[in-house]
Scaffold this motif. Structure first.
Motif, mmCIF file in Angstrom:
data_model
loop_
_atom_site.group_PDB
_atom_site.id
_atom_site.type_symbol
_atom_site.label_atom_id
_atom_site.label_comp_id
_atom_site.label_asym_id
_atom_site.label_seq_id
_atom_site.Cartn_x
_atom_site.Cartn_y
_atom_site.Cartn_z
ATOM 1 N N LYS A 78 -4.677 -8.858 9.234
ATOM 2 C CA LYS A 78 -5.224 -8.948 7.762
ATOM 3 C C LYS A 78 -6.428 -7.670 7.931
ATOM 4 C CE LYS A 78 -5.013 -14.160 6.615
ATOM 5 N NZ LYS A 78 -5.850 -15.490 6.334
ATOM 6 N N ALA A 79 -7.453 -7.557 8.760
ATOM 7 C CA ALA A 79 -7.930 -6.611 9.185
ATOM 8 C C ALA A 79 -7.062 -5.574 9.439
ATOM 9 C CB ALA A 79 -8.980 -7.131 10.719
ATOM 10 N N TRP A 80 -6.357 -4.855 8.922
ATOM 11 C CA TRP A 80 -5.252 -4.141 9.035
ATOM 12 C C TRP A 80 -5.253 -3.203 7.436
ATOM 13 C CZ3 TRP A 80 0.075 -4.217 12.047
ATOM 14 C CH2 TRP A 80 -0.096 -4.989 13.534
ATOM 15 N N PHE A 81 -4.806 -1.660 7.723
ATOM 16 C CA PHE A 81 -5.330 -1.247 6.218
ATOM 17 C C PHE A 81 -4.028 -1.943 5.508
ATOM 18 C CE2 PHE A 81 -3.595 2.352 4.103
ATOM 19 C CZ PHE A 81 -3.883 2.748 3.139
ATOM 20 N N GLN A 82 -4.063 -2.309 4.832
ATOM 21 C CA GLN A 82 -2.684 -2.659 3.792
ATOM 22 C C GLN A 82 -2.929 -1.811 2.426
ATOM 23 O OE1 GLN A 82 -2.733 -6.343 1.071
ATOM 24 N NE2 GLN A 82 -1.063 -6.283 1.178
ATOM 25 N N PHE A 83 -1.301 -1.108 3.073
ATOM 26 C CA PHE A 83 -0.245 -0.036 2.444
ATOM 27 C C PHE A 83 -0.074 -0.497 1.083
ATOM 28 C CE2 PHE A 83 2.950 2.699 1.257
ATOM 29 C CZ PHE A 83 2.253 4.001 1.177
ATOM 30 N N TYR A 84 0.074 0.152 -0.668
ATOM 31 C CA TYR A 84 0.469 -0.560 -1.817
ATOM 32 C C TYR A 84 1.605 0.768 -1.880
ATOM 33 C CZ TYR A 84 -2.602 -4.841 -1.738
ATOM 34 O OH TYR A 84 -3.160 -5.515 -1.270
ATOM 35 N N ASP A 86 5.776 0.981 -3.944
ATOM 36 C CA ASP A 86 6.380 1.145 -4.988
ATOM 37 C C ASP A 86 6.879 -0.165 -5.493
ATOM 38 O OD1 ASP A 86 7.615 0.679 -7.092
ATOM 39 O OD2 ASP A 86 9.630 2.128 -7.337
ATOM 40 N N GLY A 87 6.544 -2.350 -5.350
ATOM 41 C CA GLY A 87 7.202 -3.018 -5.538
ATOM 42 C C GLY A 87 6.658 -3.570 -4.258
ATOM 43 N N PHE A 88 6.035 -3.072 -3.722
ATOM 44 C CA PHE A 88 6.252 -3.582 -1.860
ATOM 45 C C PHE A 88 5.152 -3.114 -1.332
ATOM 46 C CE2 PHE A 88 6.922 0.211 -0.668
ATOM 47 C CZ PHE A 88 6.158 0.969 0.432
ATOM 48 N N ALA A 89 4.033 -4.369 -0.237
ATOM 49 C CA ALA A 89 2.771 -3.455 0.508
ATOM 50 C C ALA A 89 3.525 -4.100 1.952
ATOM 51 C CB ALA A 89 1.634 -4.108 0.119
ATOM 52 N N ILE A 90 2.857 -3.106 2.897
ATOM 53 C CA ILE A 90 2.261 -3.554 4.633
ATOM 54 C C ILE A 90 1.295 -3.263 4.960
ATOM 55 C CG2 ILE A 90 2.915 -1.106 4.778
ATOM 56 C CD1 ILE A 90 6.019 -3.078 6.553
ATOM 57 N N LEU A 233 4.320 -4.058 16.816
ATOM 58 C CA LEU A 233 4.972 -3.425 15.655
ATOM 59 C C LEU A 233 5.792 -4.407 14.920
ATOM 60 C CD1 LEU A 233 6.086 -0.433 18.299
ATOM 61 C CD2 LEU A 233 5.043 -0.417 16.353
ATOM 62 N N ARG A 234 5.991 -5.587 15.287
ATOM 63 C CA ARG A 234 6.890 -6.623 15.087
ATOM 64 C C ARG A 234 5.894 -7.091 14.281
ATOM 65 N NH1 ARG A 234 6.616 -9.601 19.107
ATOM 66 N NH2 ARG A 234 8.780 -8.904 20.413
ATOM 67 N N SER A 235 4.828 -7.492 14.017
ATOM 68 C CA SER A 235 3.821 -7.781 12.780
ATOM 69 C C SER A 235 3.531 -7.150 12.525
ATOM 70 C CB SER A 235 2.333 -8.017 13.540
ATOM 71 O OG SER A 235 2.417 -8.678 14.915
ATOM 72 N N ALA A 236 3.792 -5.689 12.602
ATOM 73 C CA ALA A 236 3.835 -4.398 10.886
ATOM 74 C C ALA A 236 4.509 -4.877 10.465
ATOM 75 C CB ALA A 236 3.245 -3.558 11.635
ATOM 76 N N ALA A 237 6.309 -5.110 11.173
ATOM 77 C CA ALA A 237 6.968 -5.681 10.570
ATOM 78 C C ALA A 237 7.000 -6.241 9.141
ATOM 79 C CB ALA A 237 8.607 -4.673 10.953
ATOM 80 N N ILE A 238 6.939 -7.579 10.482
ATOM 81 C CA ILE A 238 7.267 -8.816 9.114
ATOM 82 C C ILE A 238 5.523 -8.818 8.082
ATOM 83 C CG2 ILE A 238 5.846 -11.057 10.148
ATOM 84 C CD1 ILE A 238 7.317 -10.901 12.430
ATOM 85 N N SER A 239 4.774 -7.876 8.082
ATOM 86 C CA SER A 239 3.897 -8.450 7.350
ATOM 87 C C SER A 239 4.588 -7.580 5.455
ATOM 88 C CB SER A 239 2.724 -6.800 7.241
ATOM 89 O OG SER A 239 2.966 -6.205 7.479
ATOM 90 N N LEU A 240 5.378 -6.824 5.731
ATOM 91 C CA LEU A 240 6.106 -6.378 4.480
ATOM 92 C C LEU A 240 6.096 -7.648 3.409
ATOM 93 C CD1 LEU A 240 8.147 -4.215 2.925
ATOM 94 C CD2 LEU A 240 9.994 -5.653 3.469
ATOM 95 N N THR A 241 5.423 -7.522 2.574
ATOM 96 C CA THR A 241 5.821 -8.339 1.565
ATOM 97 C C THR A 241 5.723 -7.661 -0.105
ATOM 98 O OG1 THR A 241 3.616 -9.827 1.816
ATOM 99 C CG2 THR A 241 4.011 -10.241 -0.143
ATOM 100 N N VAL A 242 6.907 -8.032 -0.448
ATOM 101 C CA VAL A 242 7.532 -7.997 -2.296
ATOM 102 C C VAL A 242 6.771 -8.182 -3.473
ATOM 103 C CG1 VAL A 242 10.041 -7.687 -3.335
ATOM 104 C CG2 VAL A 242 10.066 -7.480 -0.734
ATOM 105 N N LEU A 243 6.482 -7.130 -4.096
ATOM 106 C CA LEU A 243 5.531 -7.187 -4.950
ATOM 107 C C LEU A 243 6.051 -7.683 -6.510
ATOM 108 C CD1 LEU A 243 2.706 -4.768 -4.146
ATOM 109 C CD2 LEU A 243 3.162 -7.214 -3.966
#
Length: 243
Positions: A78-84, A86-90, A233-243
């Protein structure tokens, strides 16, 4: 969002709040620049996803101990930078740098009516030494699996076991495969998560489908690096969210 996990090959063990992305190649026993390392990483990522253009059934290694699944360790992002995108956030791991090149942003432009070329990556980030990479790619689902219907959910590509033929390259050693369901306003969104090894690299992939497009986040690093940074690294991948 609240997270609900269900397992196909391994039962889930903990709530997930993030997802993943990218690849790198083994380094020769010689001095190599950071830019060369990033290029090697990008090339490796492209090779693995290149199979998506014309997917064919491939023999995949099964998890070594299917009856004793290992815990899926992840970090709080939650404290990491969230990149938005085209249709997703990570979520991007701390100290990772944006390595998108100008040509990546312009790849979708067309001139004089020429067919637009798809952008190879929708997002790319790398560690300061370039050995660990997080990437996101977006592909039409009809490039991944021949179908006359527009896929709206990743389950339209098959079960998590069937879809492994698309997302996991032949010859890879599959360590983990899970179905992850994320609660949304209109119900649950299904994601497929795969973790595998190939050519001394350790890769984690999170994939989902929305509006006929597959959004795939992946992280990659040499196995020696994964031993120390795998949770991140695993957490970064799993943070994918489809918007």
């Amino acid at each position: 969002m609240a997270l609900l996990l269900s397992s196909s090959l391994h039962p889930p063990t903990s709530p997930l709040n993030s997802k993943l992305n990218s690849l790198s190649t083994p380094l020769p026993n010689a001095v190599i620049t950071k830019r060369q390392l990033i290029i090697n990483t990008i090339t490796s990522f492209s090779i693995i996803f290149g199979a998506q253009q014309n997917p064919v059934p491939q023999c995949l290694a099964q998890p070594s101990n299917p009856s004793k699944p290992s815990a899926l360790n992840i970090a709080n992002t939650k404290a990491w930078f969230q990149f938005y995108g085209d249709g997703f956030a990570i979520r991007v791991p701390p100290e990772f740098e944006d390595i998108m090149e100008p040509e990546d942003f312009n790849a979708g432009a067309s001139l004089y009516g020429d067919k637009a070329k798809p952008r190879p990556f929708a997002a790319r980030f790398a560690s300061t030494d370039g050995s660990e990479v997080l990437s996101v790619v977006i592909r039409p689902t009809n490039q991944l699996k021949i179908t006359f219907l527009e896929a709206q959910d990743i389950t339209d590509l098959g079960s998590i076991k069937d879809a492994a033929k698309i997302f996991v390259p032949g010859g890879a050693t599959l360590y983990n495969a899970r179905t992850i369901k994320i609660k949304e306003d209109e119900g649950f969104k299904t994601y497929y998560f795969y973790e595998f090894g190939r050519d001394e690299q350790h890769i984690a992939i999170m994939a989902a489908v929305n509006g006929g497009k597959a959004i795939i986040a992946g992280t990659t690093a040499p196995q020696s690096k994964w031993d120390d940074d795998g949770v991140k690294l695993r957490s970064a991948a799993i943070s994918l969210t489809v918007l």
